[in-house]
Each structure stands twice: as structure tokens, then as C-alpha cells.
Design an enzyme around this catalytic site. Structure first.
Site, PDB file in Angstrom:
ATOM      1  N   SER A   1      -9.597   1.882  15.122  1.00 46.35           N
ATOM      2  CA  SER A   1      -9.082   1.366  16.399  1.00 46.35           C
ATOM      3  C   SER A   1      -9.659   2.192  17.544  1.00 46.35           C
ATOM      4  O   SER A   1     -10.030   3.358  17.357  1.00 46.35           O
ATOM      5  CB  SER A   1      -7.561   1.517  16.384  1.00 46.35           C
ATOM      6  OG  SER A   1      -7.041   1.400  17.681  1.00 46.35           O
TER       7      SER A   1
ATOM      8  N   TYR B   1       0.263   5.878  15.587  1.00 45.09           N
ATOM      9  CA  TYR B   1      -0.836   4.950  15.293  1.00 45.09           C
ATOM     10  C   TYR B   1      -2.180   5.618  15.607  1.00 45.09           C
ATOM     11  O   TYR B   1      -3.123   5.566  14.813  1.00 45.09           O
ATOM     12  CB  TYR B   1      -0.644   3.680  16.117  1.00 45.09           C
ATOM     13  CG  TYR B   1      -1.691   2.614  15.892  1.00 45.09           C
ATOM     14  CD1 TYR B   1      -1.640   1.782  14.779  1.00 45.09           C
ATOM     15  CD2 TYR B   1      -2.736   2.423  16.804  1.00 45.09           C
ATOM     16  CE1 TYR B   1      -2.596   0.793  14.578  1.00 45.09           C
ATOM     17  CE2 TYR B   1      -3.689   1.432  16.611  1.00 45.09           C
ATOM     18  CZ  TYR B   1      -3.616   0.620  15.500  1.00 45.09           C
ATOM     19  OH  TYR B   1      -4.572  -0.356  15.304  1.00 45.09           O
TER      20      TYR B   1
ATOM     21  N   THR C   1      -3.003 -10.639  17.579  1.00 42.98           N
ATOM     22  CA  THR C   1      -2.270 -10.640  16.299  1.00 42.98           C
ATOM     23  C   THR C   1      -0.901 -10.010  16.523  1.00 42.98           C
ATOM     24  O   THR C   1      -0.606  -9.475  17.593  1.00 42.98           O
ATOM     25  CB  THR C   1      -3.014  -9.809  15.224  1.00 42.98           C
ATOM     26  OG1 THR C   1      -3.008  -8.434  15.638  1.00 42.98           O
ATOM     27  CG2 THR C   1      -4.428 -10.275  14.988  1.00 42.98           C
TER      28      THR C   1
ATOM     29  N   VAL D   1       0.821  -1.217   0.000  1.00 43.47           N
ATOM     30  CA  VAL D   1       0.000   0.000   0.000  1.00 43.47           C
ATOM     31  C   VAL D   1       0.858   1.271   0.000  1.00 43.47           C
ATOM     32  O   VAL D   1       0.345   2.367  -0.210  1.00 43.47           O
ATOM     33  CB  VAL D   1      -1.007   0.024   1.182  1.00 43.47           C
ATOM     34  CG1 VAL D   1      -1.928  -1.189   1.154  1.00 43.47           C
ATOM     35  CG2 VAL D   1      -0.303   0.153   2.521  1.00 43.47           C
TER      36      VAL D   1
HETATM   37  N1  LIG Z   1      -5.364  -6.624  16.531  1.00 44.92           N
HETATM   38  C1  LIG Z   1      -6.019  -5.655  17.189  1.00 44.92           C
HETATM   39  O1  LIG Z   1      -6.254  -5.741  18.416  1.00 44.92           O
HETATM   40  C2  LIG Z   1      -6.495  -4.431  16.463  1.00 44.92           C
HETATM   41  C3  LIG Z   1      -7.173  -3.466  17.201  1.00 44.92           C
HETATM   42  C4  LIG Z   1      -7.619  -2.319  16.544  1.00 44.92           C
HETATM   43  C5  LIG Z   1      -7.413  -2.182  15.193  1.00 44.92           C
HETATM   44  N2  LIG Z   1      -6.751  -3.151  14.491  1.00 44.92           N
HETATM   45  C6  LIG Z   1      -6.568  -2.936  13.060  1.00 44.92           C
HETATM   46  O2  LIG Z   1      -6.921  -4.103  12.336  1.00 44.92           O
HETATM   47  C7  LIG Z   1      -6.148  -4.160  11.134  1.00 44.92           C
HETATM   48  C8  LIG Z   1      -5.503  -5.524  11.008  1.00 44.92           C
HETATM   49  O3  LIG Z   1      -4.544  -5.652  12.034  1.00 44.92           O
HETATM   50  P1  LIG Z   1      -4.071  -7.055  12.612  1.00 44.92           P
HETATM   51  O4  LIG Z   1      -4.388  -7.030  14.055  1.00 44.92           O
HETATM   52  O5  LIG Z   1      -4.567  -8.152  11.784  1.00 44.92           O
HETATM   53  O6  LIG Z   1      -2.468  -6.881  12.469  1.00 44.92           O
HETATM   54  P2  LIG Z   1      -1.366  -7.789  11.778  1.00 44.92           P
HETATM   55  O7  LIG Z   1      -1.599  -9.224  12.063  1.00 44.92           O
HETATM   56  O8  LIG Z   1      -0.060  -7.178  12.171  1.00 44.92           O
HETATM   57  O9  LIG Z   1      -1.635  -7.552  10.218  1.00 44.92           O
HETATM   58  C9  LIG Z   1      -1.299  -6.357   9.573  1.00 44.92           C
HETATM   59  C10 LIG Z   1      -1.311  -6.619   8.076  1.00 44.92           C
HETATM   60  O10 LIG Z   1      -0.961  -5.394   7.407  1.00 44.92           O
HETATM   61  C11 LIG Z   1       0.021  -5.721   6.453  1.00 44.92           C
HETATM   62  N3  LIG Z   1       0.824  -4.573   6.036  1.00 44.92           N
HETATM   63  C12 LIG Z   1       1.630  -3.791   6.771  1.00 44.92           C
HETATM   64  N4  LIG Z   1       2.244  -2.886   5.977  1.00 44.92           N
HETATM   65  C13 LIG Z   1       1.792  -3.108   4.711  1.00 44.92           C
HETATM   66  C14 LIG Z   1       2.050  -2.508   3.451  1.00 44.92           C
HETATM   67  N5  LIG Z   1       2.910  -1.496   3.307  1.00 44.92           N
HETATM   68  N6  LIG Z   1       1.388  -2.981   2.370  1.00 44.92           N
HETATM   69  C15 LIG Z   1       0.523  -4.023   2.480  1.00 44.92           C
HETATM   70  N7  LIG Z   1       0.264  -4.652   3.634  1.00 44.92           N
HETATM   71  C16 LIG Z   1       0.893  -4.199   4.741  1.00 44.92           C
HETATM   72  C17 LIG Z   1       0.852  -6.814   7.102  1.00 44.92           C
HETATM   73  O11 LIG Z   1       1.657  -7.468   6.152  1.00 44.92           O
HETATM   74  P3  LIG Z   1       3.092  -8.123   6.537  1.00 44.92           P
HETATM   75  O12 LIG Z   1       2.818  -9.512   7.041  1.00 44.92           O
HETATM   76  O13 LIG Z   1       3.814  -8.107   5.237  1.00 44.92           O
HETATM   77  O14 LIG Z   1       3.740  -7.258   7.577  1.00 44.92           O
HETATM   78  C18 LIG Z   1      -0.272  -7.672   7.646  1.00 44.92           C
HETATM   79  O15 LIG Z   1      -0.814  -8.465   6.636  1.00 44.92           O
HETATM   80  C19 LIG Z   1      -5.149  -3.013  11.218  1.00 44.92           C
HETATM   81  O16 LIG Z   1      -5.646  -1.908  10.480  1.00 44.92           O
HETATM   82  C20 LIG Z   1      -5.115  -2.664  12.697  1.00 44.92           C
HETATM   83  O17 LIG Z   1      -4.745  -1.331  12.933  1.00 44.92           O
HETATM   84  C21 LIG Z   1      -6.284  -4.278  15.099  1.00 44.92           C
END
Ligand SMILES: NC(=O)c1ccc[n+]([C@@H]2O[C@H](COP(=O)([O-])OP(=O)(O)OC[C@H]3O[C@@H](n4cnc5c(N)ncnc54)[C@H](OP(=O)(O)O)[C@@H]3O)[C@@H](O)[C@H]2O)c1
Length: 314
Positions: free
Chosen positions: A182, A238, A271, A77
Site C-alpha cells: 500500500s 495498517y 472496495t 489466514v
Molecule cells: N482498495 C485499495 O485502495 C487498496 C489500496 C492499497 C492496498 N490495498 C490492498 O489490497 C488488498 C485487497 O484489498 P481490497 O481493497 O480488495 O479490500 P477488501 O475488498 O476489503 O478485501 C479484503 C479481503 O481480505 C479478506 N480477509 C480479511 N481477513 C481475512 C482473514 N483472516 N482470512 C482470509 N481472508 C481475509 C476479506 O474477506 P472477508 O470478506 O471475509 O472480510 C476480503 O476478501 C489488501 O491487501 C489491501 O491492503 C488496497
């Protein structure tokens, strides 16, 4: 290639056929969003910046869930040419797009993981934002990491959305955009009172104003003025990135009333983004984004959801 008008779901039902793009689909919540959308009969383009991680993720969904309607396409992205290549691919292969889930994000701090684990924080302390003081010792807010965070979480979302909007406008089922937000985006977490007031007034915002605020944030970070200027103490880059994601969601919803554009907090999910401190499974975390991706055309738009519940955070 034209898309078929109907497709069988995992449980054998017929759903009118839709095409979805999910960013950051190789793991965590994004991977589960891909799986759940595919199980509903949507053709899912699972995107990832790393080709091997993305292809492995597609293979795992196909194998574990017996689904064949998930395909891989590379997407970083942060990379204009990668974003343009995805748009060209969708245009030539499908001619339109129905669902965009802007899920990819990074956390925007350099962390001492051992130190973080040793703090043994409970979920309530973490999600309340009260942990900011103790976390100062284990999180470093460097300029480079914060810049990469804004470029991924906000500019990345905007880059992908702008490139795919012409295809979303052609959706026959009515386009849906879902932006991952978030708890950190909640305005009550913004100490700067003037900015907090501004952020709650959607009428004054456009992309240029968002960029100006992000530039001010980066200047304050460079000059060691984050606290003095009243930026959020917990995960500042963030938090700011997600505050502006909420604004961007509302700007898009206002500009494209024919689409459903919403943002969603998936919950505190176990995650990599939170060093696996979360309490929900990715399967649970994906439910909100998937619900919003499949909204009926008369569903809400320009709203924030905490998992599957609509709430007011501005
Ligand atoms: N987990 C929580 O508690 C939580 C809470 C609030 C909000 N969120 C939101 O939920 C969403 C998913 O998060 P998650 O918890 O699933 O985190 P995660 O497991 O760390 O996944 C993040 C994803 O984003 C990808 N990414 C990072 N930089 C990128 C780039 N430049 N281009 C394309 N992909 C990229 C990562 O790819 P790589 O594997 O290549 O790094 C990974 O696939 C995020 O927007 C996060 O802010 C999560």
C-alpha cells in the site's frame, strides 16, 4: 491429481499450466485477481475465510466470465489449522504450487462510517496521508483492532507463505509470490527517523526483528504513546503492517533467489477496505498483482510496484 500440462484460456490460447492460490479472493481486488489469472489459463484456488462468500465468488466468476478453472478452498489466514488444511489439499491434489498472491487484509481501525462519509474527503487528501488529523475523530485505534490487523496483514501472510513454500519450491514454471502492499507502506510516512533509517536497510532484517518491532508498536499503542514514539498518524496499524510486508517481501526474495517475490500497491481502488472511497475499479487494481503473478523467470524480484510500475519506496 496431476495437473494438465496445458490449458485453454478464455480467448482460446494455450498457456503452460500453472496453479495459483489467492487469499481473500471473495471480493474486491482479490476476486478480480482470481478472474484475470483464470482468464490467462491459470488454475486458481480462490480462498476465503467464509465458505459461502467464497463459493458465491467462484460461481460469479464461472457465470460472468465463462471460466471453469477457478475452484474454492476455505482459508482463514489467521487460523493455523485452516492454513495447514489448504497446504495438505494442494499437496494431495496438485503436488506443487506456482503462484501465491497474499492479498487478504483488514484496515486496522474501528471507523464511524457515517462520520467518515460526512467528511467528504477527496482522493488526493486521502492518499496523501494528510487526512490523519481530521480522521482522528472518526477512526479509533483500539488495541484489539490493531492486533487483528497485524495478525491478518503480516502474520497471516507469513503463516500462509511458510506453509506453502515447500510446494512453491516444487514449481516447474518458477514460483511467484505477490504480496499486497500500500501507499501507506512508504517510508517517508514514518515519522520516527531512527526506525525509518532501519527500515530502509534490508541487510539487518529478519522475521525475529520484524516481530520485535511489531511488539514495540503494540506496547506503544497500549500505553497511548503512538504519536510520541513517532509511529505513522494515518491508519497506524495498517501502515506498519504494510511497511513490514515490504521487508518480508525483500527477505523472501533474498532467501529464495530462484523465485520471483514482489509487493504491489493495487492503486486507490473502490472496495470495502476504504469504505468504497477509492477511484479505480477492482479490475484496474488487479492488473499489477496479476502482472507480477505472471512474471517471466528472469523478471524482477524483491521489488515494490505501484500498480504495474516499479518504484523505489525504501
Ligand atoms: N482498495 C485499495 O485502495 C487498496 C489500496 C492499497 C492496498 N490495498 C490492498 O489490497 C488488498 C485487497 O484489498 P481490497 O481493497 O480488495 O479490500 P477488501 O475488498 O476489503 O478485501 C479484503 C479481503 O481480505 C479478506 N480477509 C480479511 N481477513 C481475512 C482473514 N483472516 N482470512 C482470509 N481472508 C481475509 C476479506 O474477506 P472477508 O470478506 O471475509 O472480510 C476480503 O476478501 C489488501 O491487501 C489491501 O491492503 C488496497
Amino acid at each position: 491429481m496431476e495437473k494438465p500440462s496445458h490449458v485453454a484460456t478464455a480467448d482460446g490460447k494455450q498457456a503452460s499450466h500453472r496453479i495459483a492460490v489467492v487469499t481473500g479472493g471473495n471480493k474486491g481486488v482479490g476476486l478480480e485477481v482470481c478472474r484475470q489469472l483464470a482468464a490467462q489459463g491459470v488454475t486458481v484456488i480462490l480462498t476465503a475465510r467464509d465458505e459461502k462468500r467464497g463459493k458465491d465468488a467462484v460461481e460469479s466468476i464461472c457465470r460472468e466470465s465463462n471460466l471453469s478453472n477457478v475452484v474454492f478452498h476455505q482459508l482463514d489466514v489467521r487460523d493455523d489449522s485452516s492454513v495447514a488444511a489448504l497446504a495438505r489439499h494442494i499437496e494431495s491434489r496438485y503436488g506443487e504450487l506456482d503462484i501465491l498472491v497474499n492479498n487478504a487484509a483488514v484496515v486496522g481501525v474501528a471507523a464511524d462510517e457515517e462520520g467518515l462519509k460526512a467528511l467528504n474527503l477527496d482522493a488526493e487528501t486521502w492518499t496523501s496521508g494528510r487526512a490523519a488529523t481530521v480522521l482522528k475523530d472518526v477512526f479509533q485505534n483500539t488495541y484489539e483492532v490493531a492486533r487483528d490487523c497485524l495478525d491478518t496483514n503480516y502474520y497471516g501472510c507469513k503463516r500462509v507463505t511458510e506453509a506453502l513454500l515447500p510446494l512453491l519450491k516444487l514449481s516447474k514454471s518458477g514460483a511467484k509470490i505477490v504480496n499486497a502492499s500500500s501507499l501507506a507502506s512508504e517510508l517517508k510516512r514514518m515519522p520516527n527517523e531512527e526506525l525509518r533509517k532501519d527500515l530502509s536497510n534490508i541487510d539487518i532484517w529478519d522475521e525475529a526483528r520484524i516481530e520485535a518491532v511489531l511488539n514495540t508498536f503494540m506496547d506503544d499503542l497500549k500505553n497511548g504513546r503512538l504519536e510520541e514514539a513517532g509511529w505513522p498518524a494515518m491508519l497506524p496499524a495498517y501502515s506498519v503492517s504494510k511497511m513490514v510486508i515490504n521487508l518480508y517481501t525483500r527477505i523472501l526474495a533474498r532467501r529464495y533467489p530462484e523465485m520471483r517475490v514482489n509487493c504491489v500497491r493495487p492503486g486507490f481502488v473502490r472496495t470495502d477496505i476504504n469504505w468504497n472511497l477509492g477511484t479505480l475499479t477492482p479490475e484496474q487494481g488487479a492488473r499489477g498483482p496479476v502482472m507480477l503473478a505472471l512474471l517471466p523467470q528472469d523478471g524482477p524480484t524483491g521489488c515494490y510496484f505501484d500498480q504495474t510500475e516499479m518504484v523505489n519506496v525504501w
